[in-house]
Design an enzyme around this catalytic site. Structure first.
Site, PDB file in Angstrom:
ATOM      1  N   ARG A  37       7.795  -0.684   4.198  1.00  0.00           N
ATOM      2  CA  ARG A  37       7.567   0.531   3.393  1.00  0.00           C
ATOM      3  C   ARG A  37       8.846   1.374   3.315  1.00  0.00           C
ATOM      4  O   ARG A  37       9.137   1.970   2.280  1.00  0.00           O
ATOM      5  CB  ARG A  37       6.403   1.335   3.985  1.00  0.00           C
ATOM      6  CG  ARG A  37       5.973   2.462   3.075  1.00  0.00           C
ATOM      7  CD  ARG A  37       4.610   3.030   3.442  1.00  0.00           C
ATOM      8  NE  ARG A  37       4.099   3.819   2.320  1.00  0.00           N
ATOM      9  CZ  ARG A  37       3.836   5.120   2.387  1.00  0.00           C
ATOM     10  NH1 ARG A  37       4.008   5.785   3.514  1.00  0.00           N
ATOM     11  NH2 ARG A  37       3.381   5.755   1.328  1.00  0.00           N
ATOM     12  N   HIS A  41      10.407   2.493  -0.187  1.00  0.00           N
ATOM     13  CA  HIS A  41      10.576   3.902  -0.570  1.00  0.00           C
ATOM     14  C   HIS A  41      12.047   4.292  -0.710  1.00  0.00           C
ATOM     15  O   HIS A  41      12.366   5.216  -1.449  1.00  0.00           O
ATOM     16  CB  HIS A  41       9.860   4.824   0.428  1.00  0.00           C
ATOM     17  CG  HIS A  41       8.402   4.977   0.145  1.00  0.00           C
ATOM     18  ND1 HIS A  41       7.677   6.092   0.468  1.00  0.00           N
ATOM     19  CD2 HIS A  41       7.524   4.141  -0.472  1.00  0.00           C
ATOM     20  CE1 HIS A  41       6.422   5.942   0.079  1.00  0.00           C
ATOM     21  NE2 HIS A  41       6.298   4.750  -0.476  1.00  0.00           N
ATOM     22  N   HIS A 165       0.640  -4.758  -0.066  1.00  0.00           N
ATOM     23  CA  HIS A 165      -0.480  -4.132   0.647  1.00  0.00           C
ATOM     24  C   HIS A 165      -1.310  -5.144   1.434  1.00  0.00           C
ATOM     25  O   HIS A 165      -2.350  -4.791   1.973  1.00  0.00           O
ATOM     26  CB  HIS A 165      -1.329  -3.285  -0.308  1.00  0.00           C
ATOM     27  CG  HIS A 165      -0.686  -1.968  -0.628  1.00  0.00           C
ATOM     28  ND1 HIS A 165      -1.164  -1.087  -1.553  1.00  0.00           N
ATOM     29  CD2 HIS A 165       0.430  -1.380  -0.107  1.00  0.00           C
ATOM     30  CE1 HIS A 165      -0.374  -0.014  -1.603  1.00  0.00           C
ATOM     31  NE2 HIS A 165       0.608  -0.179  -0.746  1.00  0.00           N
ATOM     32  N   TRP A 181      -5.892  -2.901   4.532  1.00  0.00           N
ATOM     33  CA  TRP A 181      -6.366  -3.623   3.349  1.00  0.00           C
ATOM     34  C   TRP A 181      -6.947  -4.996   3.713  1.00  0.00           C
ATOM     35  O   TRP A 181      -7.814  -5.494   3.023  1.00  0.00           O
ATOM     36  CB  TRP A 181      -5.206  -3.829   2.363  1.00  0.00           C
ATOM     37  CG  TRP A 181      -4.697  -2.593   1.708  1.00  0.00           C
ATOM     38  CD1 TRP A 181      -5.146  -2.066   0.525  1.00  0.00           C
ATOM     39  CD2 TRP A 181      -3.635  -1.727   2.146  1.00  0.00           C
ATOM     40  NE1 TRP A 181      -4.437  -0.938   0.221  1.00  0.00           N
ATOM     41  CE2 TRP A 181      -3.499  -0.703   1.182  1.00  0.00           C
ATOM     42  CE3 TRP A 181      -2.786  -1.710   3.258  1.00  0.00           C
ATOM     43  CZ2 TRP A 181      -2.555   0.322   1.297  1.00  0.00           C
ATOM     44  CZ3 TRP A 181      -1.848  -0.687   3.367  1.00  0.00           C
ATOM     45  CH2 TRP A 181      -1.743   0.307   2.401  1.00  0.00           C
TER      46      TRP A 181
HETATM   47 FE1  CCH Z   1       2.250   1.157  -0.472  1.00  0.00          FE
HETATM   48  N1  CCH Z   1       1.172   2.614   0.411  1.00  0.00           N
HETATM   49  N2  CCH Z   1       1.906   1.962  -2.284  1.00  0.00           N
HETATM   50  N3  CCH Z   1       3.461  -0.231  -1.334  1.00  0.00           N
HETATM   51  N4  CCH Z   1       2.693   0.424   1.358  1.00  0.00           N
HETATM   52  C1  CCH Z   1       0.930   2.761   1.754  1.00  0.00           C
HETATM   53  C2  CCH Z   1       1.313   1.906   2.754  1.00  0.00           C
HETATM   54  C3  CCH Z   1       2.128   0.800   2.542  1.00  0.00           C
HETATM   55  C4  CCH Z   1       1.156   3.078  -2.536  1.00  0.00           C
HETATM   56  C5  CCH Z   1       0.591   3.922  -1.599  1.00  0.00           C
HETATM   57  C6  CCH Z   1       0.597   3.676  -0.232  1.00  0.00           C
HETATM   58  C7  CCH Z   1       3.729  -0.359  -2.667  1.00  0.00           C
HETATM   59  C8  CCH Z   1       3.074   0.325  -3.693  1.00  0.00           C
HETATM   60  C9  CCH Z   1       2.271   1.422  -3.496  1.00  0.00           C
HETATM   61  C10 CCH Z   1       3.487  -0.682   1.611  1.00  0.00           C
HETATM   62  C11 CCH Z   1       4.282  -1.349   0.701  1.00  0.00           C
HETATM   63  C12 CCH Z   1       4.278  -1.106  -0.667  1.00  0.00           C
HETATM   64  C13 CCH Z   1       0.172   3.958   1.965  1.00  0.00           C
HETATM   65  C14 CCH Z   1      -0.286   4.479   3.311  1.00  0.00           C
HETATM   66  C15 CCH Z   1      -0.044   4.518   0.741  1.00  0.00           C
HETATM   67  C16 CCH Z   1      -0.821   5.792   0.446  1.00  0.00           C
HETATM   68  C17 CCH Z   1       0.829   5.278   4.001  1.00  0.00           C
HETATM   69  C18 CCH Z   1       0.378   5.829   5.325  1.00  0.00           C
HETATM   70  O1  CCH Z   1      -0.650   6.526   5.328  1.00  0.00           O
HETATM   71  O2  CCH Z   1       1.063   5.572   6.330  1.00  0.00           O
HETATM   72  C19 CCH Z   1       1.013   3.240  -3.982  1.00  0.00           C
HETATM   73  C20 CCH Z   1       0.251   4.368  -4.650  1.00  0.00           C
HETATM   74  C21 CCH Z   1       1.693   2.212  -4.558  1.00  0.00           C
HETATM   75  C22 CCH Z   1       1.849   1.866  -6.009  1.00  0.00           C
HETATM   76  O3  CCH Z   1       1.202   2.404  -6.877  1.00  0.00           O
HETATM   77  C23 CCH Z   1       4.787  -1.306  -2.861  1.00  0.00           C
HETATM   78  C24 CCH Z   1       5.386  -1.682  -4.224  1.00  0.00           C
HETATM   79  C25 CCH Z   1       5.143  -1.764  -1.617  1.00  0.00           C
HETATM   80  C26 CCH Z   1       6.211  -2.760  -1.238  1.00  0.00           C
HETATM   81  C27 CCH Z   1       6.646  -3.703  -2.035  1.00  0.00           C
HETATM   82  C28 CCH Z   1       3.379  -1.044   3.011  1.00  0.00           C
HETATM   83  C29 CCH Z   1       4.033  -2.244   3.691  1.00  0.00           C
HETATM   84  C30 CCH Z   1       2.505  -0.112   3.602  1.00  0.00           C
HETATM   85  C31 CCH Z   1       2.036  -0.071   5.047  1.00  0.00           C
HETATM   86  C32 CCH Z   1       2.891   0.875   5.862  1.00  0.00           C
HETATM   87  C33 CCH Z   1       2.464   1.000   7.296  1.00  0.00           C
HETATM   88  O4  CCH Z   1       2.956   1.938   7.946  1.00  0.00           O
HETATM   89  O5  CCH Z   1       1.663   0.195   7.787  1.00  0.00           O
END
Ligand code: CCH
Length: 290
Positions: A37, A41, A165, A181
């Site tokens: 992530r 970001h 995700h 997820w």
């Molecule tokens: Fe995401 N993401 N993401 N995401 N994401 C969150 C967590 C992860 C969105 C929202 C969220 C991508 C696209 C999107 C990861 C990778 C990717 C969370 C929870 C939200 C909300 C954060 C928390 O509470 O800690 C949205 C909206 C979109 C698009 O519309 C894309 C693209 C990627 C990478 C290619 C990953 C990995 C996580 C897990 C992080 C963790 O701390 O476990």
């Protein structure tokens, strides 16, 4: 932890990242998802029209970008990587964050992702991305397209990227959403796509915050799993849905597409010459020391 390295030895950095992935006290026992992530970001602020944002510069070290509520929780990822930076002080943060992301994906069973070095840590204030460039999980397909088209991605690429995700979870303290997820969130797979179409996702309002997400009970483990409103948009929009179906059925194609599109994400805003050297004008002001 593995020893220090000579400048440019990115394999040594990869080894150090792999060594820190196992974190028994943290989340599901791995730093991998939050590192992925962080990489996303760091790059996902890119705006093709103004050529601002992107992974070059590692702007998240500073309050204006690091303090964006969309980046809440990513301080854990940056802290996990501090010992690696101390061990290999020649690598820039911008290279380290993106390299850690691709290394973690592969170490969690995902594809090998082409990655190229040379990012600088120089931040040009006039090119700092404004807040609000990262997606808002409470929205639908129009918003997703607005955000990802701005970076230069098409519908197929958006769905492939969303397959990340498969990894990690939502944390009430970071985003307000809660849960994971898939039932094995430290293993990269196409399970997210399979669950999106196989389960009956029911709207769920979180009692303390009133935040709306979607829930289903995993048929095997009987654990509750979740989807964000933006995840659900991928099956409610017919253009997106066709790719969800393709990736749910064809893991190899998903891995292939994901590798290409994640590599493209890491390169947004970076221009290179034929030798691969970054030619962005700000890069004169500090790449890695070779
Ligand atoms: Fe995401 N993401 N993401 N995401 N994401 C969150 C967590 C992860 C969105 C929202 C969220 C991508 C696209 C999107 C990861 C990778 C990717 C969370 C929870 C939200 C909300 C954060 C928390 O509470 O800690 C949205 C909206 C979109 C698009 O519309 C894309 C693209 C990627 C990478 C290619 C990953 C990995 C996580 C897990 C992080 C963790 O701390 O476990």
């Amino acid at each position: 932890m593995t020893g220090s390295s000579r400048p440019g030895d990115f394999d040594a950095v990869r080894k150090s990242v792999i060594d820190l992935l196992k974190q028994p006290e943290y989340d599901d026992g791995s730093a991998g998802p939050v590192l992925v992530r962080l990489a996303w970001h760091s790059a996902g602020t890119y705006d093709a029209e103004t050529d601002t944002g992107g992974s070059n510069g590692a702007g998240m070290r500073y309050e204006s970008e690091g303090g964006d509520p969309a980046n809440a929780g990513l301080q854990h990822a940056r802290l996990f990587l501090e010992p690696v930076k101390r061990q290999h002080p020649w690598i820039t943060y911008a290279d380290l964050w993106t390299l850690a992301g691709v290394t973690a994906i592969q170490a969690m069973g995902g594809p090998e992702i082409p990655w190229f070095p040379g990012r600088t840590d120089y931040v040009d204030d006039s090119k700092l991305p404004p807040r609000g460039r990262l997606p808002d999980a409470a929205q639908g397909s129009d918003h997703i397209r607005h955000i990802f088209y701005r970076m230069g991605f098409n519908d197929r690429e958006i769905v492939a990227l969303s397959g990340a995700h498969n990894l990690g979870r939502c944390h009430t303290a970071n985003s307000g959403f809660e849960g994971k997820w898939v039932n094995n969130p430290t293993r990269f797979s196409n399970q997210y796509f399979r669950l999106l179409i196989s389960e009956e996702w029911k709207e769920k309002t979180l009692p303390d915050s009133g935040i709306v997400q979607f829930a289903a009970v995993d048929p095997i483990t009987e654990e509750e799993l979740m989807m964000l409103p933006t995840d659900m948009a991928l099956i409610h929009d017919q253009e997106f849905l066709q790719w969800v179906k393709v990736y749910a059925q064809d893991k190899n194609l998903f891995f292939e597409d994901f590798a290409k599109v994640f590599s493209k994400l890491m390169e947004l805003g970076i221009t290179r010459d034929a030798q691969g050297k970054i030619t962005n004008s700000d890069n004169e002001k500090g790449g890695y020391i070779s």
